[in-house]
Design a protein around this motif. Structure first.
Motif, PDB file in Angstrom:
ATOM      1  N   ARG A   1      -1.484  45.171  38.988  1.00  0.00           N
ATOM      2  CA  ARG A   1      -2.314  45.608  37.851  1.00  0.00           C
ATOM      3  C   ARG A   1      -3.643  44.862  37.819  1.00  0.00           C
ATOM      4  O   ARG A   1      -4.659  45.408  37.396  1.00  0.00           O
ATOM      5  CB  ARG A   1      -1.562  45.406  36.532  1.00  0.00           C
ATOM      6  N   ASN A   2      -3.624  43.612  38.268  1.00  0.00           N
ATOM      7  CA  ASN A   2      -4.851  42.808  38.278  1.00  0.00           C
ATOM      8  C   ASN A   2      -5.711  43.060  39.513  1.00  0.00           C
ATOM      9  O   ASN A   2      -6.768  42.451  39.659  1.00  0.00           O
ATOM     10  CB  ASN A   2      -4.511  41.316  38.190  1.00  0.00           C
ATOM     11  N   GLY A   3      -5.238  43.908  40.402  1.00  0.00           N
ATOM     12  CA  GLY A   3      -6.014  44.248  41.589  1.00  0.00           C
ATOM     13  C   GLY A   3      -5.811  43.309  42.766  1.00  0.00           C
ATOM     14  O   GLY A   3      -6.522  43.388  43.754  1.00  0.00           O
ATOM     15  N   SER A   4      -4.833  42.415  42.676  1.00  0.00           N
ATOM     16  CA  SER A   4      -4.552  41.508  43.794  1.00  0.00           C
ATOM     17  C   SER A   4      -3.767  42.243  44.879  1.00  0.00           C
ATOM     18  O   SER A   4      -3.114  43.245  44.617  1.00  0.00           O
ATOM     19  CB  SER A   4      -3.739  40.311  43.316  1.00  0.00           C
ATOM     20  N   GLN A   5      -3.828  41.710  46.067  1.00  0.00           N
ATOM     21  CA  GLN A   5      -3.153  42.336  47.200  1.00  0.00           C
ATOM     22  C   GLN A   5      -2.397  41.271  47.989  1.00  0.00           C
ATOM     23  O   GLN A   5      -2.898  40.154  48.171  1.00  0.00           O
ATOM     24  CB  GLN A   5      -4.182  43.011  48.100  1.00  0.00           C
TER      25      GLN A   5
ATOM     26  N   ILE B   1       7.168  43.412  51.623  1.00  0.00           N
ATOM     27  CA  ILE B   1       7.785  42.704  50.501  1.00  0.00           C
ATOM     28  C   ILE B   1       8.655  43.658  49.695  1.00  0.00           C
ATOM     29  O   ILE B   1       9.761  43.315  49.278  1.00  0.00           O
ATOM     30  CB  ILE B   1       6.711  42.034  49.613  1.00  0.00           C
ATOM     31  N   ARG B   2       8.170  44.875  49.482  1.00  0.00           N
ATOM     32  CA  ARG B   2       8.984  45.873  48.748  1.00  0.00           C
ATOM     33  C   ARG B   2      10.274  46.174  49.509  1.00  0.00           C
ATOM     34  O   ARG B   2      11.328  46.318  48.907  1.00  0.00           O
ATOM     35  CB  ARG B   2       8.183  47.137  48.515  1.00  0.00           C
ATOM     36  N   TRP B   3      10.180  46.292  50.833  1.00  0.00           N
ATOM     37  CA  TRP B   3      11.370  46.537  51.645  1.00  0.00           C
ATOM     38  C   TRP B   3      12.342  45.360  51.519  1.00  0.00           C
ATOM     39  O   TRP B   3      13.548  45.559  51.384  1.00  0.00           O
ATOM     40  CB  TRP B   3      10.977  46.739  53.107  1.00  0.00           C
ATOM     41  N   MET B   4      11.827  44.134  51.536  1.00  0.00           N
ATOM     42  CA  MET B   4      12.665  42.943  51.415  1.00  0.00           C
ATOM     43  C   MET B   4      13.405  42.946  50.067  1.00  0.00           C
ATOM     44  O   MET B   4      14.599  42.666  50.012  1.00  0.00           O
ATOM     45  CB  MET B   4      11.806  41.683  51.524  1.00  0.00           C
ATOM     46  N   ILE B   5      12.702  43.280  48.999  1.00  0.00           N
ATOM     47  CA  ILE B   5      13.324  43.330  47.674  1.00  0.00           C
ATOM     48  C   ILE B   5      14.425  44.378  47.646  1.00  0.00           C
ATOM     49  O   ILE B   5      15.522  44.138  47.133  1.00  0.00           O
ATOM     50  CB  ILE B   5      12.263  43.598  46.592  1.00  0.00           C
ATOM     51  N   PHE B   6      14.164  45.546  48.211  1.00  0.00           N
ATOM     52  CA  PHE B   6      15.168  46.608  48.274  1.00  0.00           C
ATOM     53  C   PHE B   6      16.408  46.140  49.028  1.00  0.00           C
ATOM     54  O   PHE B   6      17.544  46.352  48.578  1.00  0.00           O
ATOM     55  CB  PHE B   6      14.574  47.853  48.950  1.00  0.00           C
ATOM     56  N   GLU B   7      16.210  45.493  50.162  1.00  0.00           N
ATOM     57  CA  GLU B   7      17.342  45.022  50.971  1.00  0.00           C
ATOM     58  C   GLU B   7      18.146  43.941  50.242  1.00  0.00           C
ATOM     59  O   GLU B   7      19.378  43.910  50.315  1.00  0.00           O
ATOM     60  CB  GLU B   7      16.852  44.493  52.325  1.00  0.00           C
ATOM     61  N   ILE B   8      17.475  43.063  49.533  1.00  0.00           N
ATOM     62  CA  ILE B   8      18.181  42.018  48.784  1.00  0.00           C
ATOM     63  C   ILE B   8      19.022  42.643  47.688  1.00  0.00           C
ATOM     64  O   ILE B   8      20.174  42.243  47.471  1.00  0.00           O
ATOM     65  CB  ILE B   8      17.184  40.983  48.210  1.00  0.00           C
ATOM     66  N   LYS B   9      18.474  43.638  46.981  1.00  0.00           N
ATOM     67  CA  LYS B   9      19.248  44.331  45.941  1.00  0.00           C
ATOM     68  C   LYS B   9      20.482  45.005  46.538  1.00  0.00           C
ATOM     69  O   LYS B   9      21.574  44.952  45.959  1.00  0.00           O
ATOM     70  CB  LYS B   9      18.384  45.370  45.236  1.00  0.00           C
TER      71      LYS B   9
ATOM     72  N   THR C   1       2.321  44.325  51.362  1.00  0.00           N
ATOM     73  CA  THR C   1       2.998  44.889  50.190  1.00  0.00           C
ATOM     74  C   THR C   1       4.251  45.653  50.563  1.00  0.00           C
ATOM     75  O   THR C   1       5.321  45.458  49.967  1.00  0.00           O
ATOM     76  CB  THR C   1       2.030  45.796  49.409  1.00  0.00           C
ATOM     77  N   GLU C   2       4.152  46.531  51.539  1.00  0.00           N
ATOM     78  CA  GLU C   2       5.310  47.354  51.910  1.00  0.00           C
ATOM     79  C   GLU C   2       6.442  46.494  52.477  1.00  0.00           C
ATOM     80  O   GLU C   2       7.616  46.758  52.206  1.00  0.00           O
ATOM     81  CB  GLU C   2       4.888  48.420  52.928  1.00  0.00           C
TER      82      GLU C   2
END
Length: 88
Positions: free
Chosen positions: A21-25, A48-56, A45-46
């Motif tokens: 939301r703050n525009g950081s990457q 990290i999102r994949w890592m979060i999905f796998e951990i869940k 970004t992608e």
């Protein structure tokens, strides 16, 4: 023991949403002496999102395995006539 168990994965997701939301990457930086500024930069970004999905997914599987093991353990104790654990 911890007084308050924190869900670090949820905290990470919240931080990522706030940063977005703050525009950081999120980026990967790799040293490369042949690059213009000595570093190769790519979007992370992608990954990290994949890592979060796998951990869940692993957390869910872990819960299912624990339930199976506890059920199997209780059945074996019952068949062998052993007393149940007070923790079960």
């Amino acid at each position: 023991m911890e007084k308050e168990k924190k869900d670090r994965l949820s905290e990470l997701e919240n931080q990522l949403a706030l940063k977005k939301r703050n525009g950081s990457q999120l980026i990967w930086m790799k040293y490369n002496p042949n690059a213009e500024f000595d570093y190769d930069i790519s979007d992370a970004t992608e990954d990290i999102r994949w890592m979060i999905f796998e951990i869940k997914k692993l957390r869910e599987e872990n819960i299912q395995y624990r339930e199976f093991i506890n059920s199997y353990k209780a059945q074996m104790k019952e068949e062998l006539g052993l007393p149940g654990d007070p923790e079960d």
